[in-house]
Design an enzyme around this catalytic site. Structure first.
Site, PDB file in Angstrom:
ATOM      1  CB  THR A 146      46.117 -61.416 121.567  1.00 28.26           C
ATOM      2  OG1 THR A 146      45.316 -61.762 122.135  1.00 28.26           O
ATOM      3  CG2 THR A 146      46.328 -63.069 121.132  1.00 28.26           C
ATOM      4  CE  LYS A 168      45.356 -62.923 125.145  1.00 30.56           C
ATOM      5  NZ  LYS A 168      44.289 -63.542 124.482  1.00 30.56           N
ATOM      6  CB  THR A 179      39.600 -63.887 126.013  1.00 32.54           C
ATOM      7  OG1 THR A 179      38.725 -64.247 125.334  1.00 32.54           O
ATOM      8  CG2 THR A 179      41.290 -64.189 124.690  1.00 32.54           C
ATOM      9  CD  GLU A 259      40.370 -55.355 122.584  1.00 33.01           C
ATOM     10  OE1 GLU A 259      39.595 -55.634 121.995  1.00 33.01           O
ATOM     11  OE2 GLU A 259      41.187 -56.842 121.928  1.00 33.01           O
ATOM     12  CG  ASN A 378      36.139 -54.545 120.403  1.00 33.10           C
ATOM     13  OD1 ASN A 378      36.862 -55.788 120.755  1.00 33.10           O
ATOM     14  ND2 ASN A 378      36.685 -53.874 121.043  1.00 33.10           N
ATOM     15  CB  SER A 383      36.206 -56.716 109.023  1.00 33.96           C
ATOM     16  OG  SER A 383      36.928 -55.967 109.930  1.00 33.96           O
TER      17      SER A 383
END
Lengths: 383, 383
Positions: A146, A168, A179, A259, A378, A383
């Site tokens: 992702t 992942k 996740t 991230e 994040n 959006s």
């Protein structure tokens, strides 16, 4: 080679249009036998995605023959319609492989609250089946990404048998699990009950101790499939050791690709009264935003470490704690010791060592720093 | 007017050179009687600063005549040397006021692990004593500021009596309490045991439900002093209501001044099986970095709300949760409902409403968003 390194497996990864970028988004891993033993661990989050609800039932008998995974949508909080999508996915894989649907593990990852187009997904599953190959491990590892910047794979060699794996996960790495989707394969002969024992032992000290941002996902799944194709039955200890090595390797890859992180932080708690105490103390530090922001600023702020320890129920004397950062004991007996300026935090790897002086247990918890890039990624993800 | 609004109090705030900026850094609040009842609540952190260790003992008998506060250094993790500094501070105040040292509450705030220069501090205490004035409330409120951008004060009027208060705290607002120093004064006649009851009731629904960044300080102190100078004895209910109003007002001022925040977020949990459940659910959302970053990005990411609820032990059906953001029910029965695009998050105030459908209890927990400015301020604070 990833999940197709051990004998008895085929895999594939294809693009089904679920990702707007056109990247690969459906992966299939098939155990071609002769054995079909399996074990899995799932997220501890009580709000669980549809594929988790399905797969928990599917693996209950210790048998699975395939894992199908889509990225580009987590199929979580999508209601009965979403569950039907999961069910149809398993049915299509079963139909193509001429097996039962309950022998198919389904995983999804991506945005939650988003219902994927079922026709697109099923077309992707059919294409993935057509693309199955004994060299398909790398394609599968790419299809499950992702926000990962790189694919994550591992191979561990045993004596005449091996373990392969792919993972992942880049954000939401969390307690219990992240996740994080992980598929592990082996051609060793390992009965399902031993697989379960080995997998729980391996995840307990690897994925379970990653706490990148304290958030716990709804979709986490770690599955292991054993084909028995090597004909060799390792001892449970040997197998558990190899599986732990594979899980730890993948966990470190997840940590390094978290991230927006600038630092990988290993928090080791020594001389705890129990391993649970050591983990609780490590986690409390791993979840302190103030501590994590300080590390981003290359600031060896040990006061924030002690303030976090104080929020736990672990056994220790608040007036007698030692803390080292990158090997420099900046705090002894809960008071300033070495000059914090001696601590060089400019490298990516940071170690924090806490001495509780309360017993013989120890544990390491891993986390990342809190950076501008984390906030950016994040705040802009959906959006 | 702050803490000197009620009759029977003097206060002052002076610069003693503890802050490198030369700003005010020592505050003194004195109860001139005729009564000297007091109550306090302190941080739940097990690692407690020297002034907290001192003050917990000092207030045990329900009597206090003065509160002395320094900013510019928290006197935490400073060992026996730091405790002596606290002790000497109390003794000097006592000597100047001709009272006992055990009737002096001491508070410190600023960097932890830093030992202030004792001579500078004591000179500041002497200066603060010389500057005591019935109009000194505002100066005291300014002297306790650290990274606060504005001073925080409150006045609540009763019938012939009043409550005044001041607070500091801008980061580390947290569960149990925050690095938050609060001094409340009243000229009502309230015995110490009633003060204690009222203070615990008031903080439970105000400061205790602020969870700006999930970190818990080592120095938190909320003290109330009652002079009885009005000669009026309010009912315990009336006094508790007024004190709750004062605490809530100060808590909202702290929330609005939280370091680097762009949004104030009120998370209200409805129809919980118990108030504890409602608070646990609210806190879990308040501590989700993913949720907080989403709000910074004006992204009504309700999936991150549900994922947080799932980490709690509260009573609910994971398949039947409703979530509204700014009044728009974006999720019903754990599936998408109204279009998230209808949610306007551009204003500072954000409300999240969660319906657990499990009972009649409710609670609101307040937090802030996770912003670039938060990371910046907390990565650069000490270095």
């Amino acid at each position: 080679m990833s999940v197709t390194h051990p004998r008895g497996f085929t895999a594939s990864g294809v693009a089904a249009g679920l990702k707007s970028t056109g990247a690969k988004d459906v992966a299939l891993v098939v155990n071609t036998g002769p054995a079909f033993d399996t074990a899995s661990v799932f997220t501890a989050n009580r709000c669980q995605a549809n594929p988790v609800l399905w797969s928990k039932e599917a693996v209950r008998d210790g048998v699975a023959r395939a894992v199908v995974i889509n990225s580009g949508g987590a199929n979580c909080y999508t209601g009965p319609e979403g569950f039907q999508t999961t069910h149809r996915t398993a049915e299509l894989v079963a139909e193509k492989l001429e097996i039962g649907a309950v022998d198919v593990i389904v995983c999804s990852t991506g945005l939650i609250g988003l219902l994927n187009d079922r026709d697109d997904l099923l077309a992707g599953v059919a294409a993935a089946h057509a693309a199955l190959d004994t060299d398909g491990g790398q394609a599968a590892a790419e299809a499950i990404m992702t926000t990962d910047s790189v694919s994550k794979t591992v191979v561990v060699e045993g004596s005449g048998w091996s373990i392969g794996g792919m993972a992942k996960g880049a954000g939401m790495l969390a307690p219990q699990l992240a996740t994080m989707l992980v598929v592990l394969t082996t051609d060793a002969v390992v009965p399902a009950s031993d697989l379960d024992t080995a997998l729980r032992a391996a995840t307990r000290v690897s994925f379970d101790r990653l706490d990148s941002d304290g958030c716990m996902s709804t979709n986490d799944t770690v599955s292991v499939l054993a084909s028995g194709a090597s004909g060799i039955t390792p001892s449970l200890d040997d197998f558990t050791e190899a599986l732990t090595q594979a899980c730890t390797d993948l966990a470190m890859q997840l940590l390094k690709d978290a991230e927006g992180a600038d630092h990988e932080i290993a928090i080791t708690t020594l001389h705890a009264a129990s391993e649970d105490d050591a983990v609780e103390v490590g986690r409390s530090v791993a979840r302190s935003n103030l501590f994590k922001a300080a590390i981003f600023g290359n600031d060896p702020n040990w006061g924030r470490v002690l303030a976090s320890i104080g929020t736990t129920g672990a056994v220790f004397d608040p007036a007698d704690l030692d803390v080292a950062m990158n090997g420099v004991w900046v705090c002894r007996e809960s008071t300033p010791h070495a000059d914090p300026q001696e601590v060089d935090l400019t490298g990516r790897e940071v170690s924090v060592t806490i001495d509780l002086k309360a017993g013989d247990a120890r544990a390491t918890v891993w986390t990342n720093d809190l950076t501008h890039a984390y906030v950016h990624e994040n705040s802009a993800y959906s959006s």
